[in-house]
Design an enzyme around this catalytic site. Structure first.
Site, short mmCIF file in Angstrom:
data_model
loop_
_atom_site.label_atom_id
_atom_site.label_comp_id
_atom_site.label_asym_id
_atom_site.label_seq_id
_atom_site.Cartn_x
_atom_site.Cartn_y
_atom_site.Cartn_z
N LYS A 22 2.10 30.32 -25.68
CA LYS A 22 2.59 29.70 -26.92
C LYS A 22 3.64 28.64 -26.63
O LYS A 22 3.55 27.51 -27.12
CB LYS A 22 3.18 30.77 -27.84
CG LYS A 22 4.02 30.21 -28.96
CD LYS A 22 4.74 31.30 -29.72
CE LYS A 22 5.82 30.77 -30.62
NZ LYS A 22 7.02 30.31 -29.92
N ASN A 23 4.63 28.99 -25.82
CA ASN A 23 5.74 28.05 -25.65
C ASN A 23 5.36 26.84 -24.79
O ASN A 23 6.10 25.85 -24.77
CB ASN A 23 6.97 28.77 -25.07
CG ASN A 23 7.65 29.62 -26.15
OD1 ASN A 23 7.36 29.47 -27.34
ND2 ASN A 23 8.54 30.50 -25.73
N CYS A 117 11.89 31.23 -35.84
CA CYS A 117 12.61 32.51 -35.88
C CYS A 117 14.10 32.27 -36.01
O CYS A 117 14.67 31.39 -35.38
CB CYS A 117 12.34 33.31 -34.61
SG CYS A 117 10.66 33.90 -34.53
N ARG A 122 20.87 27.93 -34.08
CA ARG A 122 19.99 27.39 -33.03
C ARG A 122 20.18 25.88 -32.98
O ARG A 122 19.40 25.12 -33.52
CB ARG A 122 18.52 27.79 -33.30
CG ARG A 122 18.33 29.28 -33.26
CD ARG A 122 16.90 29.69 -33.35
NE ARG A 122 16.15 29.36 -32.16
CZ ARG A 122 14.88 29.73 -31.95
NH1 ARG A 122 14.25 30.43 -32.85
NH2 ARG A 122 14.26 29.40 -30.84
N ASP A 307 12.92 36.60 -24.85
CA ASP A 307 11.78 36.82 -25.74
C ASP A 307 11.08 38.16 -25.48
O ASP A 307 10.14 38.52 -26.20
CB ASP A 307 10.77 35.66 -25.63
CG ASP A 307 11.30 34.41 -26.31
OD1 ASP A 307 12.37 34.47 -26.94
OD2 ASP A 307 10.64 33.35 -26.20
N ARG A 399 2.31 34.27 -35.48
CA ARG A 399 2.80 32.99 -34.95
C ARG A 399 2.60 32.93 -33.43
O ARG A 399 2.47 31.83 -32.88
CB ARG A 399 4.30 32.83 -35.25
CG ARG A 399 4.61 32.41 -36.66
CD ARG A 399 6.05 31.94 -36.75
NE ARG A 399 6.37 31.09 -35.62
CZ ARG A 399 7.50 31.13 -34.93
NH1 ARG A 399 8.45 31.95 -35.26
NH2 ARG A 399 7.69 30.32 -33.90
C1 UD1 Z 1 12.95 28.41 -26.28
C2 UD1 Z 1 11.81 29.30 -26.73
C3 UD1 Z 1 12.36 30.57 -27.33
C4 UD1 Z 1 13.28 31.26 -26.33
C5 UD1 Z 1 14.33 30.31 -25.80
C6 UD1 Z 1 15.14 30.90 -24.66
C7 UD1 Z 1 10.16 27.64 -27.29
C8 UD1 Z 1 9.39 26.95 -28.35
N1 UD1 Z 1 11.05 28.55 -27.69
O1 UD1 Z 1 13.72 28.14 -27.43
O2 UD1 Z 1 11.27 31.40 -27.67
O3 UD1 Z 1 13.92 32.36 -26.95
O4 UD1 Z 1 13.72 29.11 -25.30
O5 UD1 Z 1 14.32 31.28 -23.60
O6 UD1 Z 1 9.95 27.41 -26.12
N2 UD1 Z 1 21.49 25.48 -27.11
C9 UD1 Z 1 22.55 24.68 -27.45
N3 UD1 Z 1 22.27 23.39 -27.82
C10 UD1 Z 1 21.02 22.89 -27.84
C11 UD1 Z 1 19.95 23.72 -27.47
C12 UD1 Z 1 20.22 25.02 -27.11
O7 UD1 Z 1 23.69 25.11 -27.44
O8 UD1 Z 1 20.85 21.71 -28.17
C13 UD1 Z 1 21.74 26.90 -26.71
C14 UD1 Z 1 21.14 27.88 -27.72
O9 UD1 Z 1 22.01 28.17 -28.78
C15 UD1 Z 1 20.87 29.09 -26.84
C16 UD1 Z 1 20.57 28.48 -25.45
O10 UD1 Z 1 21.06 27.14 -25.50
O11 UD1 Z 1 22.02 29.88 -26.76
C17 UD1 Z 1 19.13 28.47 -25.04
O12 UD1 Z 1 18.36 27.81 -26.04
P1 UD1 Z 1 17.03 27.02 -25.68
O13 UD1 Z 1 16.62 27.33 -24.27
O14 UD1 Z 1 17.22 25.61 -26.05
O15 UD1 Z 1 16.00 27.67 -26.67
P2 UD1 Z 1 14.80 26.97 -27.41
O16 UD1 Z 1 14.26 25.84 -26.60
O17 UD1 Z 1 15.14 26.70 -28.82
#
Ligand code: UD1
Length: 420
Positions: A22-23, A117, A122, A307, A399
């Site tokens: 999925k990701n 989610c 986020r 996850d 999803r």
């Molecule tokens: C992706 C995955 C999600 C998974 C997560 C962590 C997808 C579509 N989703 O989410 O299922 O739980 O990785 O493995 O691939 N952060 C910031 N600023 C940002 C972006 C992130 O502070 O601009 C922080 C977030 O709050 C969090 C951490 O970084 O604490 C990791 O987030 P991130 O790896 O970006 O998660 P996603 O890409 O949203």
């Protein structure tokens, strides 16, 4: 309204075939926007997030159609719209990849803020910082929930990500693919789907090196062409079935996977008393259903994936002794615990730490999936419980899990989907 109905306590035995990740696919479909040509994407999982992105790309003017079961054709040649502000965009978190992809293609994008989610704030500040560093001007309109990006041109630069972020790493790669010069991403995330997205872009003619390490270098190219690409297997779906097998007991062969991606989970399951046997593209989990307690800390890859955290909490609820699970990635990913308690799970939360007192028996419950992976945890709890479990909000589970009830029934579970 659909529910999953589970009659628990069956052992699980047999083969389960894992779908495409999925990701990875939620990044690769938007990435196909950048190509001038036809992209064929194989091993496509049949999940709601994919249908949502198909709808989105079609509305943007691309041809985005299934040409076979598990094969998607994306032809973005006539894609002519950079306004991704309709409803299907808001439904999934990964819509943020439309920003990087549309910005690369048009140097302009309007994208609705991501949904998906909800486990705490986020933020996407790192994505936006990276776009800015590449030369984009950004307007964030929180009344309409729309982010607008515009650049005269994108120019490669050094980008250090303050936090290891999957989304920001991939989005920066997308935006930098056609930028002038070299972009370096430092403190990049290393998840398998980052490597998969980079491999896809490289098949299209991009020049990306270092994906899978914490320094990624992207040398901008003039344009991308079409190609055929096979999505990697889903690490989290595989892990969900591995945990289900461990808790329910039995002998399950989790097939069509990359065992290396499962290292952190395999190590934990062995520690908990399961036999875990790795083959080239499968892992067998053999368990008598008696698990011992352990400590788990979620981390960026190659650490234990956040996850799989809810599924693991469900599993540890039946382990002998007290387990401690620390969530280090998301600030608020224990909202589902109240639902798990309905099964008789004995869990207390202290900030980002879950303290799980294993109980010898769980009982069926009437619960609601609160998000995708929490829903999977409830399925595992239901499978391991005495009696009947009814899980609502199945749309969350859909999803990210293809044919979950069908795959579990094949393993001997008593599970069906009912419409009310
Ligand atoms: C992706 C995955 C999600 C998974 C997560 C962590 C997808 C579509 N989703 O989410 O299922 O739980 O990785 O493995 O691939 N952060 C910031 N600023 C940002 C972006 C992130 O502070 O601009 C922080 C977030 O709050 C969090 C951490 O970084 O604490 C990791 O987030 P991130 O790896 O970006 O998660 P996603 O890409 O949203």
């Amino acid at each position: 309204m659909e529910h999953l109905l589970i009659k628990g306590k069956n052992r699980l035995n047999g083969d389960v075939f894992i779908s495409g990740a999925k990701n990875a696919v939620v990044a690769i479909i938007p990435a196909a926007i950048i190509a001038n040509g036809v992209c064929i994407i194989d091993n496509l999982p049949s999940i709601e997030d994919v249908r949502c992105l198909q709808d989105t790309l079609s509305k943007l003017g691309a041809v985005c159609e299934l040409i076979d079961e598990g094969t998607l054709m994306v032809d973005s040649s006539n894609l002519n719209n950079f306004n991704a502000t309709f409803d299907s965009v808001r439904r999934i978190r990964a819509s943020y990849y439309l920003m990087g992809a549309l910005l690369a293609r048009f140097k302009e994008a309007k994208v609705a803020l991501p949904g998906g989610c909800n486990f705490g704030t986020r933020p996407i500040d790192l994505h936006l910082k990276a776009f800015k560093a590449l030369g984009a001007e950004i307007e964030e309109d929180y009344d309409s929930g729309i982010i607008s990006l515009k650049a005269e041109k994108l120019v490669g630069t050094n980008i250090f990500l303050d936090t290891v972020s999957v989304g920001a790493t991939i989005n920066t790669m997308l935006a930098a693919t056609l930028a002038e010069g070299v972009t370096t991403i430092e403190n990049a995330a290393k998840e398998p789907h980052i490597v998969d997205t980079a491999n896809f872009l490289n098949m299209l003619g991009a020049k990306i090196k270092g994906a899978g390490t914490d320094v990624i270098r992207i040398t901008g190219v003039e344009s991308l062409h079409g190609a055929e690409y096979m999505i990697i297997p889903d690490q989290i779906e595989a892990g969900t079935y591995m945990i289900a097998a461990a808790v329910c007991g039995g002998n399950v062969s989790v097939r069509n996977i990359i065992p290396k991606h499962m290292d952190s989970l395999s190590a934990k399951l062995k520690e908990m008393g399961c036999k875990v046997v790795e083959g080239d593209d499968y892992i067998d989990v053999i368990s008598d259903g008696k698990l011992s307690s352990t400590r788990v800390k979620t981390m960026a890859y190659p650490g234990f994936p956040t996850d799989l955290q809810p599924q693991m909490v469900a599993g540890l609820s039946k382990a002998d002794g007290i387990s401690i699970l620390t969530e280090t990635v998301w600030e608020n990913r224990f909202q589902y615990i109240d639902q798990l308690k309905k099964f008789g799970c004995d869990i207390s939360i202290d900030g980002r730490v879950a303290i799980i007192h294993g109980v010898s028996q769980l009982h069926g419950a009437d619960v609601m999936a609160t998000d995708l992976r929490a829903g999977a945890a409830m399925v595992i709890a239901g499978l391991a419980s005495n009696g009947i479990t009814k899980i609502g909000n199945v749309r969350f589970i859909d999803r990210g899990y293809e044919k979950i009830e069908y795959k579990l029934r094949n393993l001997g579970a008593d599970i069906k989907r009912v419409k009310e």
